[in-house]
Design an enzyme around this catalytic site. Structure first.
Site, PDB file in Angstrom:
ATOM      1  N   ALA A  52      -3.525   0.418  -6.010  1.00  0.00           N
ATOM      2  CA  ALA A  52      -4.487  -0.171  -5.093  1.00  0.00           C
ATOM      3  C   ALA A  52      -5.088   0.531  -3.999  1.00  0.00           C
ATOM      4  O   ALA A  52      -6.280   0.719  -3.788  1.00  0.00           O
ATOM      5  CB  ALA A  52      -4.101  -1.693  -4.519  1.00  0.00           C
ATOM      6  N   GLY A  53      -4.138   1.166  -3.086  1.00  0.00           N
ATOM      7  CA  GLY A  53      -4.704   1.861  -1.800  1.00  0.00           C
ATOM      8  C   GLY A  53      -5.131   3.107  -2.190  1.00  0.00           C
ATOM      9  O   GLY A  53      -6.325   3.348  -1.729  1.00  0.00           O
ATOM     10  N   VAL A 117       4.472  13.453  -7.168  1.00  0.00           N
ATOM     11  CA  VAL A 117       5.045  14.171  -6.076  1.00  0.00           C
ATOM     12  C   VAL A 117       6.579  14.041  -5.713  1.00  0.00           C
ATOM     13  O   VAL A 117       7.077  12.768  -5.666  1.00  0.00           O
ATOM     14  CB  VAL A 117       4.384  13.738  -4.674  1.00  0.00           C
ATOM     15  CG1 VAL A 117       4.907  14.347  -3.456  1.00  0.00           C
ATOM     16  CG2 VAL A 117       2.642  13.946  -4.580  1.00  0.00           C
ATOM     17  N   CYS A 206       4.564  -8.487  -2.023  1.00  0.00           N
ATOM     18  CA  CYS A 206       4.166  -9.942  -2.163  1.00  0.00           C
ATOM     19  C   CYS A 206       5.368 -10.740  -2.180  1.00  0.00           C
ATOM     20  O   CYS A 206       5.940 -11.453  -3.292  1.00  0.00           O
ATOM     21  CB  CYS A 206       3.547 -10.317  -3.554  1.00  0.00           C
ATOM     22  SG  CYS A 206       2.781 -12.060  -3.606  1.00  0.00           S
ATOM     23  N   ASP A 343       2.149  -0.304   0.343  1.00  0.00           N
ATOM     24  CA  ASP A 343       3.180  -0.836   0.595  1.00  0.00           C
ATOM     25  C   ASP A 343       4.268   0.361   1.166  1.00  0.00           C
ATOM     26  O   ASP A 343       5.364   0.074   1.451  1.00  0.00           O
ATOM     27  CB  ASP A 343       3.693  -1.282  -0.967  1.00  0.00           C
ATOM     28  CG  ASP A 343       3.014  -2.310  -1.567  1.00  0.00           C
ATOM     29  OD1 ASP A 343       2.370  -3.098  -0.509  1.00  0.00           O
ATOM     30  OD2 ASP A 343       2.982  -2.532  -2.950  1.00  0.00           O
ATOM     31  N   LYS A 351       2.882  -5.927   2.850  1.00  0.00           N
ATOM     32  CA  LYS A 351       2.880  -5.507   1.364  1.00  0.00           C
ATOM     33  C   LYS A 351       2.118  -6.131   0.426  1.00  0.00           C
ATOM     34  O   LYS A 351       2.820  -7.030  -0.483  1.00  0.00           O
ATOM     35  CB  LYS A 351       4.349  -5.327   1.146  1.00  0.00           C
ATOM     36  CG  LYS A 351       5.114  -4.123   1.936  1.00  0.00           C
ATOM     37  CD  LYS A 351       6.361  -3.673   1.499  1.00  0.00           C
ATOM     38  CE  LYS A 351       6.956  -2.787   2.627  1.00  0.00           C
ATOM     39  NZ  LYS A 351       6.221  -1.866   3.388  1.00  0.00           N
ATOM     40  N   THR A 352       0.795  -6.572   0.350  1.00  0.00           N
ATOM     41  CA  THR A 352       0.051  -7.042  -0.511  1.00  0.00           C
ATOM     42  C   THR A 352      -1.358  -6.530  -0.515  1.00  0.00           C
ATOM     43  O   THR A 352      -1.692  -5.507   0.101  1.00  0.00           O
ATOM     44  CB  THR A 352      -0.523  -8.653   0.076  1.00  0.00           C
ATOM     45  OG1 THR A 352      -1.173  -8.356   1.373  1.00  0.00           O
ATOM     46  CG2 THR A 352       0.890  -9.342   0.461  1.00  0.00           C
ATOM     47  N   ALA A 353      -1.842  -6.729  -1.825  1.00  0.00           N
ATOM     48  CA  ALA A 353      -3.148  -6.122  -2.061  1.00  0.00           C
ATOM     49  C   ALA A 353      -4.381  -6.533  -1.107  1.00  0.00           C
ATOM     50  O   ALA A 353      -5.171  -5.708  -0.749  1.00  0.00           O
ATOM     51  CB  ALA A 353      -3.700  -6.216  -3.650  1.00  0.00           C
ATOM     52  N   ALA A 354      -4.062  -7.522  -0.520  1.00  0.00           N
ATOM     53  CA  ALA A 354      -5.158  -8.140   0.239  1.00  0.00           C
ATOM     54  C   ALA A 354      -4.871  -7.244   1.598  1.00  0.00           C
ATOM     55  O   ALA A 354      -6.199  -6.905   2.504  1.00  0.00           O
ATOM     56  CB  ALA A 354      -5.006  -9.715   0.745  1.00  0.00           C
ATOM     57  N   CYS A 386      -1.406 -13.918   0.673  1.00  0.00           N
ATOM     58  CA  CYS A 386      -1.114 -14.246  -0.832  1.00  0.00           C
ATOM     59  C   CYS A 386      -1.331 -15.860  -0.833  1.00  0.00           C
ATOM     60  O   CYS A 386      -1.006 -16.649  -0.232  1.00  0.00           O
ATOM     61  CB  CYS A 386      -0.024 -13.735  -1.396  1.00  0.00           C
ATOM     62  SG  CYS A 386       1.593 -14.622  -1.016  1.00  0.00           S
TER      63      CYS A 386
HETATM   64  C1  LIG Z   1       4.454  -9.696  -9.002  1.00  0.00           C
HETATM   65  C2  LIG Z   1       3.514  -9.380  -7.872  1.00  0.00           C
HETATM   66  C3  LIG Z   1       2.653 -10.291  -7.371  1.00  0.00           C
HETATM   67  C4  LIG Z   1       1.948  -9.773  -6.498  1.00  0.00           C
HETATM   68  N1  LIG Z   1       0.978 -10.732  -5.972  1.00  0.00           N
HETATM   69  C5  LIG Z   1      -0.085 -10.350  -4.973  1.00  0.00           C
HETATM   70  C6  LIG Z   1      -0.912 -11.509  -4.394  1.00  0.00           C
HETATM   71  O1  LIG Z   1      -1.087 -12.616  -4.889  1.00  0.00           O
HETATM   72  N2  LIG Z   1      -1.737 -11.146  -3.533  1.00  0.00           N
HETATM   73  C7  LIG Z   1      -1.646  -9.826  -3.028  1.00  0.00           C
HETATM   74  O2  LIG Z   1      -2.571  -9.558  -2.251  1.00  0.00           O
HETATM   75  N3  LIG Z   1      -0.850  -8.649  -3.465  1.00  0.00           N
HETATM   76  C8  LIG Z   1      -0.073  -9.089  -4.218  1.00  0.00           C
HETATM   77  N4  LIG Z   1       0.819  -8.119  -5.105  1.00  0.00           N
HETATM   78  C9  LIG Z   1       1.237  -6.995  -4.183  1.00  0.00           C
HETATM   79  C10 LIG Z   1       0.091  -5.955  -4.438  1.00  0.00           C
HETATM   80  O3  LIG Z   1       0.074  -5.574  -5.956  1.00  0.00           O
HETATM   81  C11 LIG Z   1       0.639  -4.429  -3.873  1.00  0.00           C
HETATM   82  O4  LIG Z   1       0.761  -4.775  -2.293  1.00  0.00           O
HETATM   83  C12 LIG Z   1      -0.378  -3.486  -3.838  1.00  0.00           C
HETATM   84  O5  LIG Z   1      -0.514  -3.315  -5.089  1.00  0.00           O
HETATM   85  C13 LIG Z   1      -0.046  -2.293  -3.209  1.00  0.00           C
HETATM   86  O6  LIG Z   1      -0.923  -1.323  -3.385  1.00  0.00           O
HETATM   87  P1  LIG Z   1      -0.242   0.233  -3.108  1.00  0.00           P
HETATM   88  O7  LIG Z   1      -1.358   1.114  -3.350  1.00  0.00           O
HETATM   89  O8  LIG Z   1       0.361   0.326  -1.834  1.00  0.00           O
HETATM   90  O9  LIG Z   1       0.877   0.430  -4.472  1.00  0.00           O
HETATM   91  P2  LIG Z   1       0.230   0.309  -5.949  1.00  0.00           P
HETATM   92  O10 LIG Z   1      -0.749  -0.597  -6.307  1.00  0.00           O
HETATM   93  O11 LIG Z   1       1.718  -0.238  -6.630  1.00  0.00           O
HETATM   94  O12 LIG Z   1       0.353   1.755  -6.185  1.00  0.00           O
HETATM   95  C14 LIG Z   1       1.235   2.849  -5.959  1.00  0.00           C
HETATM   96  C15 LIG Z   1       0.714   3.820  -7.149  1.00  0.00           C
HETATM   97  O13 LIG Z   1       1.509   5.242  -6.292  1.00  0.00           O
HETATM   98  C16 LIG Z   1       2.099   5.861  -7.578  1.00  0.00           C
HETATM   99  N5  LIG Z   1       3.209   6.719  -6.968  1.00  0.00           N
HETATM  100  C17 LIG Z   1       4.360   6.445  -6.911  1.00  0.00           C
HETATM  101  N6  LIG Z   1       5.200   7.387  -6.503  1.00  0.00           N
HETATM  102  C18 LIG Z   1       4.265   8.294  -6.725  1.00  0.00           C
HETATM  103  C19 LIG Z   1       4.783   9.666  -6.458  1.00  0.00           C
HETATM  104  N7  LIG Z   1       5.760  10.302  -6.121  1.00  0.00           N
HETATM  105  N8  LIG Z   1       3.563  10.707  -6.517  1.00  0.00           N
HETATM  106  C20 LIG Z   1       2.493  10.271  -7.105  1.00  0.00           C
HETATM  107  N9  LIG Z   1       2.377   9.033  -7.320  1.00  0.00           N
HETATM  108  C21 LIG Z   1       3.199   8.031  -7.294  1.00  0.00           C
HETATM  109  C22 LIG Z   1       2.389   4.713  -8.794  1.00  0.00           C
HETATM  110  O14 LIG Z   1       2.469   5.323 -10.136  1.00  0.00           O
HETATM  111  C23 LIG Z   1       1.303   3.678  -8.584  1.00  0.00           C
HETATM  112  O15 LIG Z   1       0.115   4.205  -9.276  1.00  0.00           O
HETATM  113  C24 LIG Z   1       1.743  -8.623  -6.002  1.00  0.00           C
HETATM  114  C25 LIG Z   1       2.613  -7.727  -6.567  1.00  0.00           C
HETATM  115  C26 LIG Z   1       3.327  -7.911  -7.413  1.00  0.00           C
HETATM  116  C27 LIG Z   1       4.416  -7.115  -7.996  1.00  0.00           C
END
Ligand SMILES: Cc1cc2nc3c(=O)[nH]c(=O)nc-3n(C[C@H](O)[C@H](O)[C@H](O)COP(=O)(O)OP(=O)(O)OC[C@H]3O[C@@H](n4cnc5c(N)ncnc54)[C@H](O)[C@@H]3O)c2cc1C
Length: 442
Positions: A52-53, A117, A206, A343, A351-354, A386
């Site tokens: 997401a981020g 990485v 979440c 996250d 730690k949410t997509a929002a 959330c």
């Molecule tokens: C069950 C569940 C319910 C949720 N409900 C909600 C909700 O209702 N509302 C809301 O806002 N949020 C919700 N979330 C949370 C939301 O999905 C996350 O907070 C969001 O996806 C965080 O984005 P991110 O980019 O930090 O991590 P992610 O979207 O998880 O992406 C991280 C990426 O990094 C990659 N990565 C990891 N390690 C490495 C590495 N060493 N090298 C290269 N790439 C790497 C992974 O492969 C992945 O693609 C929920 C999550 C879950 C699991």
């Protein structure tokens, strides 16, 4: 067992549609910030993680930095809409509704390195990959999310989820979410038995998801017409159900009304899947509980690549092992050419997509300012959100920032009341809003 449908807030369907169209599909994703115009740089920017981020900031920067070289690193070919997994695990969505591809969201012209990485060397502006390659950057954005540690629970393995052992976990992926729903269905078909719902000792993404899973399962048990034949217990390592006191109290009261036994200071330490027994540490003493269904929430960390690097908060500091950033500017204080999003960052909430949506706007603004040698004026307010599902068809829009301060987005939605309107937002409107966020829009 109590029914709670009479506590719906009084938002009419017409008002909801009228306001929600105006509010551009879901408040948690609705912030716009004036950002700078295109910047003339040929710098090499590496983004680690295409979730997401990472995807959101990649799209934003590729528009604003047309001459820069942007590399995104992530081995994962599928993109998961993780907020949909609670709906999958509750038997409401097909898992495929949450799966797209990484490629389709990435901006044209970006260099996608399909690898992971394994190490960070910020003193030489380099990251090393699991295959041994080394990449050098001018600027780094860490967006690698968090890692799940099912192996932190003795006898537990993510492969046990949904395999007929009564083990579910909404966190382990789309297939695991589907398997979790099947396990709940099997438990209900058995007609009796104990269900155990858990929280980890660590930070979690979440934080409402384990609660949502409990509430939607309670709804399914009620609908079976045999609710009184089932025992439902919720285990908390700290006694807290939610960081914001209002929601902690709300959930505790609702659990009491719905016959959920709350066990405080119980930490899940092991599982015997053959015997269907769960082992807990309770103040240094091991306790055992038999179950027909268990919802496992694993310990979560930022992962060893970040945790072992100089970019992390160090042992002895708050948030040790998580990416170190200033919580308002999202910049690493020790290495100013390093920023974070999502996250992976060491923060008490967020730690949410929002949160990512709001962070992306702040990060874009500050990153461009840093490139131009200007002060970083955008400040992240800790926005975390959330929709807390309290039953199938009902939810409460939880929105708060630093220190648990309420940050409501809609004047017509009471953040302290359940409503059908918020359920519709969760079920139908957040997905397109999330995809707009990936594109760096809205
Ligand atoms: C069950 C569940 C319910 C949720 N409900 C909600 C909700 O209702 N509302 C809301 O806002 N949020 C919700 N979330 C949370 C939301 O999905 C996350 O907070 C969001 O996806 C965080 O984005 P991110 O980019 O930090 O991590 P992610 O979207 O998880 O992406 C991280 C990426 O990094 C990659 N990565 C990891 N390690 C490495 C590495 N060493 N090298 C290269 N790439 C790497 C992974 O492969 C992945 O693609 C929920 C999550 C879950 C699991």
């Amino acid at each position: 067992m109590s029914k709670t449908k009479d506590s719906f807030s009084k938002v009419s369907r017409r008002d909801f549609i009228k306001y929600s169209v105006a509010a551009a599909a879901a408040a948690p994703f609705a912030l716009s910030m004036n950002t700078a115009h295109a910047v003339d740089t040929t710098a090499h920017i590496i983004i680690v993680g295409a979730g997401a981020g990472g995807t959101s900031i990649a799209n934003r920067l590729s528009t604003k930095l047309p001459k820069a070289k942007i590399t995104i690193i992530d081995a994962r070919e599928e993109h998961f809409y993780q907020p949909g997994w609670t709906l999958v695990a509750s038997g409401l969505w097909n898992k495929n509704q949450t799966i797209t591809t990484t490629k389709e969201w990435l901006p044209k012209g970006i260099n996608w390195v399909q690898g992971m990485v394994a190490g960070y060397n910020p003193d030489s502006n380099q990251v090393s990959l699991a295959n041994g390659d080394t990449l050098t950057y001018d600027f780094l954005i860490v967006a690698s999310g968090l890692q799940l540690h099912y192996d932190g629970i003795a006898g537990m393995d993510a492969n046990l989820i949904g395999q007929g052992h009564g083990i579910g976990s909404v966190y382990a992926g789309a297939a695991a979410a589907e398997g979790t729903s099947k396990e709940i269905e099997q438990w209900i078909k058995k007609g009796s038995g104990r269900g155990l719902f858990n929280l980890p000792t660590t930070a979690l993404k979440c934080a409402g998801a384990p609660l949502k899973m409990t509430f939607t399962t309670l709804d399914r048990l009620e609908k079976s017409g045999q609710r009184d034949n089932f025992d439902v217990e919720f285990m908390t390592p700290t006694g807290r159900l939610f960081s914001v006191p209002f929601y902690h109290d709300f959930v505790a009261e609702r659990f009491a009304q719905q016959g959920v036994v709350k066990n405080d200071l119980w930490t899940l330490t092991g599982i015997d899947h053959g015997a269907k027994k769960a082992y807990y540490d309770v103040d240094g003493v091991e306790q055992t509980k038999e179950y027909e269904f268990i919802h496992v929430v694993p310990p979560m960390t930022a992962g060893s690549a970040i945790g072992n690097s100089p970019l992390a908060f160090q042992p002895g500091e708050n948030f040790a092992g998580w990416l170190k950033v200033d919580r308002e500017t999202l910049q690493n204080p020790d290495y100013p050419n390093v920023f974070g999003i999502g996250d992976v960052m060491g923060m008490p909430i967020n730690k949410t997509a929002a949160s990512v949506k709001l962070q992306a706007a702040v990060l874009e603004h500050n990153f461009l300012a840093h490139l131009k040698g200007e002060p970083l004026t955008a400040k992240h307010n800790g926005y975390t959100s959330c929709p807390l599902i309290t039953a199938i068809g009902k939810a409460m829009l939880v929105e708060f920032g630093w220190d648990g301060k309420f940050l409501p987005s809609f004047p017509f939605i009471d953040p302290k009341k359940e409503s059908w309107a918020v359920w519709v937002m969760k079920e139908q409107m957040l997905l397109p809003a999330y995809y707009a966020m990936l594109h760096g829009k809205a």
